[in-house]
Design a protein around this motif. Structure first.
Motif, mmCIF file in Angstrom:
data_model
loop_
_atom_site.group_PDB
_atom_site.id
_atom_site.type_symbol
_atom_site.label_atom_id
_atom_site.label_comp_id
_atom_site.label_asym_id
_atom_site.label_seq_id
_atom_site.Cartn_x
_atom_site.Cartn_y
_atom_site.Cartn_z
ATOM 1 N N LYS A 167 15.186 79.457 -10.158
ATOM 2 C CA LYS A 167 14.259 78.518 -11.364
ATOM 3 C C LYS A 167 13.028 77.581 -10.857
ATOM 4 O O LYS A 167 12.140 77.662 -11.546
ATOM 5 N N ILE A 221 15.708 71.591 -16.530
ATOM 6 C CA ILE A 221 16.781 72.603 -15.498
ATOM 7 C C ILE A 221 16.591 72.003 -13.874
ATOM 8 O O ILE A 221 16.855 72.932 -13.487
ATOM 9 N N HIS A 237 14.781 78.865 -21.496
ATOM 10 C CA HIS A 237 15.723 79.321 -22.736
ATOM 11 C C HIS A 237 16.144 80.232 -22.126
ATOM 12 O O HIS A 237 17.663 80.592 -22.152
ATOM 13 N N GLN A 251 17.012 80.914 -18.710
ATOM 14 C CA GLN A 251 18.106 80.393 -18.031
ATOM 15 C C GLN A 251 19.018 80.094 -18.801
ATOM 16 O O GLN A 251 20.086 79.659 -17.873
ATOM 17 N N THR A 252 18.843 79.201 -20.036
ATOM 18 C CA THR A 252 20.248 78.387 -20.009
ATOM 19 C C THR A 252 20.777 79.175 -21.338
ATOM 20 O O THR A 252 22.267 78.613 -21.899
ATOM 21 N N LYS A 253 20.367 79.853 -21.574
ATOM 22 C CA LYS A 253 21.331 80.879 -23.214
ATOM 23 C C LYS A 253 22.219 81.803 -22.880
ATOM 24 O O LYS A 253 23.177 81.410 -24.081
ATOM 25 N N MET A 299 24.325 79.808 -20.744
ATOM 26 C CA MET A 299 25.198 78.095 -20.672
ATOM 27 C C MET A 299 26.218 78.468 -21.711
ATOM 28 O O MET A 299 25.877 78.284 -22.727
ATOM 29 N N LYS A 330 24.306 73.358 -21.543
ATOM 30 C CA LYS A 330 23.070 73.686 -22.096
ATOM 31 C C LYS A 330 22.449 72.145 -22.324
ATOM 32 O O LYS A 330 21.504 71.965 -22.380
ATOM 33 N N TYR A 364 21.456 69.778 -19.766
ATOM 34 C CA TYR A 364 20.372 70.577 -19.689
ATOM 35 C C TYR A 364 18.696 70.237 -20.265
ATOM 36 O O TYR A 364 18.196 69.150 -19.151
ATOM 37 N N LEU A 365 19.299 70.387 -21.581
ATOM 38 C CA LEU A 365 18.149 70.027 -22.264
ATOM 39 C C LEU A 365 17.662 68.163 -22.623
ATOM 40 O O LEU A 365 16.434 68.417 -22.759
#
Length: 201
Positions: free
Chosen positions: A44, A143, A182, A184-186, A188, A193, A196-197
């Motif tokens: 990241k 993130i 987006h 890196q989290t898709k 999760m 997710k 994190y967001l």
């Protein structure tokens, strides 16, 4: 390992950000990033994004003066500044680029602990004028947990500098960061997710 990494953006093929990259931003001020070695392999890390989106940027990995021989030469031959908070730091917003232009801006990349270690091990950085921001934008780098209330990712700090100092449109940088988040989290789980967001900094 190499086959699963994009040759252009250097992110995993599964989290490639190439389709988020806009036409390169032509910044006049050279951004010189001194990156702690522990950041290089972090999936990241935002210096990769800066390299994709900015025309005038140089990144050097290391901790010790011997790692930064080229940056030291630049620092001694050009009018440079160091982006670093402190009592003696001048707000970017107060600098008249027509009177005392900054040719190169040094930026330290890493956790606050690692950044402070780089600063401590490289006393030559003390010869540079420190600059900072009088007002910070909201940290959107959801993130990665911010260590300080005034923390920004390296990308956000560089973008804010270029917006304030060169009056550049830095939306492409923020869009690229959003795209990376987006990707890196898709994969999760939904609850992870969301955590994190929604994390506040």
């Amino acid at each position: 390992m190499k086959r699963s990494t994009c040759n252009i953006c250097h992110f995993s093929i599964k989290t490639c950000v190439c389709h988020y990259v806009s036409p390169v931003i032509n910044n006049k001020t050279t951004l010189i990033v001194l990156q702690h070695p522990s950041e290089v392999s972090v999936a990241k890390n935002t210096v990769r994004l800066l390299n994709l989106q900015l025309d005038n940027i140089q990144a050097y990995e290391g901790e010790h003066p011997s790692d930064f021989l080229t940056p030291q030469k630049i620092a001694s031959s050009s009018h440079c500044a160091l982006l670093f908070p402190g009592e003696n730091a001048i707000p970017i917003e107060n600098i008249d680029k027509n009177v005392n232009p900054i040719d190169a801006l040094f930026v330290l990349d890493g956790t606050w602990k690692k950044v402070n270690k780089i600063a401590m091990l490289n006393p030559w950085l003390n010869d540079l004028q420190k600059v900072s921001f009088s007002q910070l934008p909201e940290n959107k780098y959801s993130i990665r947990k911010a260590e300080q209330s005034y923390s920004l990712s390296t990308l956000e700090a560089c973008a804010h500098f270029l917006s304030c100092y060169e009056s550049l449109n830095v939306k492409p940088l923020h869009d690229l960061l959003t795209g990376m988040i987006h990707e890196q989290t898709k994969f999760m789980p939904a609850d992870v997710k969301q955590r994190y967001l929604n994390e506040e900094h």
